[in-house]
Design a protein around this motif. Structure first.
Motif, PDB file in Angstrom:
ATOM      1  N   GLY A 127      45.879  42.771  40.329  1.00  0.00           N
ATOM      2  CA  GLY A 127      45.054  43.461  40.559  1.00  0.00           C
ATOM      3  C   GLY A 127      44.530  44.658  39.873  1.00  0.00           C
ATOM      4  N   ALA A 129      43.613  46.263  37.490  1.00  0.00           N
ATOM      5  CA  ALA A 129      42.533  45.592  36.163  1.00  0.00           C
ATOM      6  C   ALA A 129      43.291  46.594  35.102  1.00  0.00           C
ATOM      7  N   ASP A 150      45.498  37.122  39.412  1.00  0.00           N
ATOM      8  CA  ASP A 150      43.885  37.137  38.095  1.00  0.00           C
ATOM      9  C   ASP A 150      44.297  37.066  37.596  1.00  0.00           C
TER      10      ASP A 150
END
Length: 409
Positions: A127, A129, A150
């Motif tokens: 997560g 990013a 994700d």
């Protein structure tokens, strides 16, 4: 990529006495994330042994006055003789996206290759990013995982039950490889264009809009340009401000030369049955807040809102354009005002009338591109080199000139 330290910074290897300094700045840089428990967890990740036994493969960066601004803790694996491992990296938030993190990684790559290592490995949390974008931008590949989070492969229970991690690996070559060579001849420039339907190019039968045309004209000028068109039809300044971090930062890894172009305002000045969608003072406040968030990490250029064929709305947009320009001047943000020049072009107005009543056709977007290109190119060369478009210039492709009160070069 940046291979040299920014001016005023000094690189050295750490020693045992630096551990407490690193732990102290981590609490500041991570803004106390997790409270006392978070501080303890970070200290457990960097025990004193790293500053006693892995000093020659780790780095600290300080200002001339001794203030710590970055660190990289890494080591050469004793059990996997082909592997070097990056354990923990931190950069002062005020210097993130300056290329400092990429510089530290490249120093470590060179050290590892010089000592016979062919691979660098590291991990990050699912997560994250920004971390994923940074590492992949530096050439890391995500190792296979047993779950997807994700859209990224994650290794379940990597660091223990309930502690999944994304694992990265990057191959190294010798010092003659372009991947490790300090000199690069082509700039890797990545730009997010954040805005509304005009940014998206709505109404253009060629589907280029001004962003596509601008990108095409920039090719073959000594840089490798990646342009992300993040225009969303109907978006207001409030919606754009709310989404900018999530959409832009993953696309702009620290390893590249990252930029942000803003363009919005017409939707703010649109009546929706309850009044203006965003009142002018709120619209200016949204821009002010967005600049406050973006400027510490990215150079910003703003293109003002254009006329859209509705007399009442256009008068409101004209006034908002002036307010946007004043705010950008106060923040040293290059601003390109296109409203007056386009309003004076019959072909712009005709394109709107022949189309959907708000957006121009291909000719209009070509005119808008002509107005933006020169200040855009100056800004790519120097982020402070844009200027507000003079009111007496037509959208003829001649481009803007310097005017009193324009931003300094």
């Amino acid at each position: 990529m940046v291979d040299e330290l920014p001016d005023g910074l000094v690189l050295r290897h750490p020693h045992a006495g630096d551990q407490r300094r690193v732990l102290a700045v981590m609490d500041v840089w991570w803004a106390g994330f997790g409270g006392d428990a978070g501080s303890l967890q970070r200290s457990l990740l960097l025990p004193r042994l790293f500053f006693q036994h892995f000093t020659d493969s780790s780095y600290l960066v300080e200002r001339d006055d001794g203030r710590l601004v970055a660190f990289l803790i890494g080591f050469l694996s004793p059990s996997q003789p082909e592997v070097a491992y990056i354990h923990f990296v931190g950069v002062d938030p005020s210097l993130r996206r300056s290329g400092l993190g990429a510089c530290l990684y490249r120093r470590f790559f060179q050290l590892a290759a010089a000592r016979g290592r062919s691979r660098v490995r590291c991990i990050t949390s699912p997560g994250n990013a920004a971390s994923w974008a940074f590492h992949t931008g530096l050439g890391f590949q995500v190792e296979p995982g047993d779950i997807m989070i994700d859209g990224v492969a994650v290794q379940r229970d990597y660091d223990g039950p309930g502690l999944p991690r994304v694992a990265f690996t990057r191959m190294l070559t010798d010092q003659t490889s372009p991947m490790l060579a300090p000199a690069v001849t082509v700039r890797d420039v990545r730009v997010c264009f954040l805005g509304d339907s005009f940014t998206a190019g709505v109404g253009d039968p060629t589907h280029l809009g001004w962003v596509g045309r601008l990108t095409a004209r920039t090719e073959h000028r000594g840089l490798r340009l990646t342009a992300y068109n993040l225009g969303i039809r109907g978006n207001t300044s409030a919606q754009i401000r709310a989404r900018w971090r999530q959409e832009c930062l993953p696309r702009l890894p620290e390893a590249c030369e990252a930029r942000l172009v803003l363009s919005f305002g017409v939707n703010d000045m649109t009546q929706d049955g309850h009044g203006l969608r965003v009142p002018p003072d709120r619209s200016v406040a949204n821009l002010r807040s967005l600049l406050a968030e973006a400027l510490p990490v990215l150079p910003v250029l703003m293109v003002g809102p254009p006329p859209s064929g509705d007399a009442g709305r256009d008068e409101r947009v004209r006034a908002l354009d002036e307010q946007y320009a004043s705010l950008c001047a106060a923040k040293d943000v290059p601003y390109v005002s296109v409203f007056t020049a386009l309003a004076e072009q019959p072909s712009w107005q005709q394109g709107i009338a022949d189309g959907d009543g708000a957006h121009p056709a291909a000719v209009g977007y070509e005119q808008l591109t002509n107005l933006v290109f020169d200040p855009w190119w100056r800004w790519l060369e120097d982020p402070r080199s844009g200027t507000e478009l003079p009111r007496d210039r037509a959208a003829s492709g001649a481009g803007p000139r310097r005017v009193p009160g324009a931003l300094p070069r």
